[in-house]
Design a protein around this motif. Sequence first.
Motif, PDB file in Angstrom:
ATOM      1  N   UNK A   1      45.909  15.638  28.345  1.00 26.45           N
ATOM      2  CA  UNK A   1      45.494  14.746  29.427  1.00 26.45           C
ATOM      3  C   UNK A   1      46.194  13.392  29.393  1.00 26.45           C
ATOM      4  N   UNK A   2      47.116  13.202  28.440  1.00 26.23           N
ATOM      5  CA  UNK A   2      47.884  11.960  28.391  1.00 26.23           C
ATOM      6  C   UNK A   2      48.783  11.897  29.619  1.00 26.23           C
ATOM      7  N   UNK A   3      48.780  10.762  30.296  1.00 23.06           N
ATOM      8  CA  UNK A   3      49.607  10.597  31.496  1.00 23.06           C
ATOM      9  C   UNK A   3      51.078  10.819  31.142  1.00 23.06           C
ATOM     10  N   UNK A   4      51.710  11.750  31.865  1.00 27.75           N
ATOM     11  CA  UNK A   4      53.115  12.062  31.640  1.00 27.75           C
ATOM     12  C   UNK A   4      53.346  13.360  30.897  1.00 27.75           C
ATOM     13  N   UNK A   5      52.305  13.923  30.260  1.00 32.78           N
ATOM     14  CA  UNK A   5      52.448  15.211  29.590  1.00 32.78           C
ATOM     15  C   UNK A   5      52.440  16.299  30.655  1.00 32.78           C
ATOM     16  N   UNK A   6      53.504  17.086  30.665  1.00 39.17           N
ATOM     17  CA  UNK A   6      53.666  18.147  31.662  1.00 39.17           C
ATOM     18  C   UNK A   6      53.187  19.489  31.128  1.00 39.17           C
ATOM     19  N   UNK A   7      53.475  19.766  29.856  1.00 36.41           N
ATOM     20  CA  UNK A   7      53.067  21.039  29.276  1.00 36.41           C
ATOM     21  C   UNK A   7      53.186  21.015  27.768  1.00 36.41           C
ATOM     22  N   UNK A   8      52.468  21.937  27.127  1.00 35.61           N
ATOM     23  CA  UNK A   8      52.506  22.041  25.670  1.00 35.61           C
ATOM     24  C   UNK A   8      52.525  23.497  25.240  1.00 35.61           C
ATOM     25  N   UNK A   9      53.046  23.730  24.058  1.00 33.53           N
ATOM     26  CA  UNK A   9      52.946  25.008  23.368  1.00 33.53           C
ATOM     27  C   UNK A   9      52.581  24.682  21.932  1.00 33.53           C
ATOM     28  N   UNK A  10      51.567  25.368  21.416  1.00 35.12           N
ATOM     29  CA  UNK A  10      51.081  25.068  20.076  1.00 35.12           C
ATOM     30  C   UNK A  10      51.353  26.235  19.138  1.00 35.12           C
ATOM     31  N   UNK A  11      51.899  25.910  17.970  1.00 36.66           N
ATOM     32  CA  UNK A  11      52.160  26.895  16.921  1.00 36.66           C
ATOM     33  C   UNK A  11      51.297  26.529  15.719  1.00 36.66           C
ATOM     34  N   UNK A  12      50.394  27.424  15.308  1.00 38.33           N
ATOM     35  CA  UNK A  12      49.535  27.165  14.161  1.00 38.33           C
ATOM     36  C   UNK A  12      50.204  27.720  12.907  1.00 38.33           C
ATOM     37  N   UNK A  13      50.284  26.883  11.878  1.00 40.13           N
ATOM     38  CA  UNK A  13      50.931  27.283  10.620  1.00 40.13           C
ATOM     39  C   UNK A  13      49.983  28.146   9.793  1.00 40.13           C
ATOM     40  N   UNK A  14      50.529  29.191   9.170  1.00 40.85           N
ATOM     41  CA  UNK A  14      49.758  30.039   8.267  1.00 40.85           C
ATOM     42  C   UNK A  14      49.839  29.531   6.834  1.00 40.85           C
ATOM     43  N   UNK A  15      51.050  29.136   6.428  1.00 41.67           N
ATOM     44  CA  UNK A  15      51.286  28.764   5.035  1.00 41.67           C
ATOM     45  C   UNK A  15      52.453  27.788   4.975  1.00 41.67           C
ATOM     46  N   UNK A  16      52.395  26.848   4.031  1.00 44.61           N
ATOM     47  CA  UNK A  16      53.493  25.899   3.827  1.00 44.61           C
ATOM     48  C   UNK A  16      54.310  26.339   2.620  1.00 44.61           C
ATOM     49  N   UNK A  17      55.616  26.207   2.722  1.00 42.95           N
ATOM     50  CA  UNK A  17      56.503  26.592   1.636  1.00 42.95           C
ATOM     51  C   UNK A  17      57.317  25.422   1.103  1.00 42.95           C
ATOM     52  N   UNK A  18      56.977  24.214   1.493  1.00 43.37           N
ATOM     53  CA  UNK A  18      57.713  23.030   1.084  1.00 43.37           C
ATOM     54  C   UNK A  18      57.522  22.767  -0.401  1.00 43.37           C
ATOM     55  N   UNK A  19      58.604  22.569  -1.139  1.00 43.95           N
ATOM     56  CA  UNK A  19      58.517  22.241  -2.553  1.00 43.95           C
ATOM     57  C   UNK A  19      57.808  20.912  -2.749  1.00 43.95           C
ATOM     58  N   UNK A  20      58.042  19.974  -1.831  1.00 41.74           N
ATOM     59  CA  UNK A  20      57.379  18.669  -1.891  1.00 41.74           C
ATOM     60  C   UNK A  20      55.868  18.839  -1.848  1.00 41.74           C
ATOM     61  N   UNK A  21      55.367  19.676  -0.954  1.00 44.38           N
ATOM     62  CA  UNK A  21      53.929  19.913  -0.847  1.00 44.38           C
ATOM     63  C   UNK A  21      53.382  20.592  -2.100  1.00 44.38           C
TER      64      UNK A  21
END
Length: 93
Positions: free
Chosen positions: A62-82
Amino acid sequence: MITAFVLIQTDSARIPECAEEISEIEGISEVYSVTGEWDLIAIARVRRHEDLADAIANRLSKVKGVIGTTTQIAFRAYSQHDLDAAFSLGFDS
C-alpha cells in the motif's frame, strides 16, 4: 524466524521515496535498489507468517508508488557468516 525476499516494482519517479517508506515497516530489515526487472528488493524477517502477511499485504503493497510485488520465502540459509554467528560464543580468537 521467517525470512522472505520481496521483489518490488515501483513508479520509477518514486524509487527512493518507496525505499525509505518500506524500510520503516516493522518486519522489514533491509531494502536495496537493484538493476534489472525489479526496482527494489526488501528483506523481511518476522516470527510468524501472519506478521509477514501484515508487513507485505497490509503495509508494503500500500506504499504510494508500489506497483507490484513477488515474495520468495527462504527455507534455509547457507551463508558461512550466518553459521559462524550462530555458533559464536562471543570470544575473540
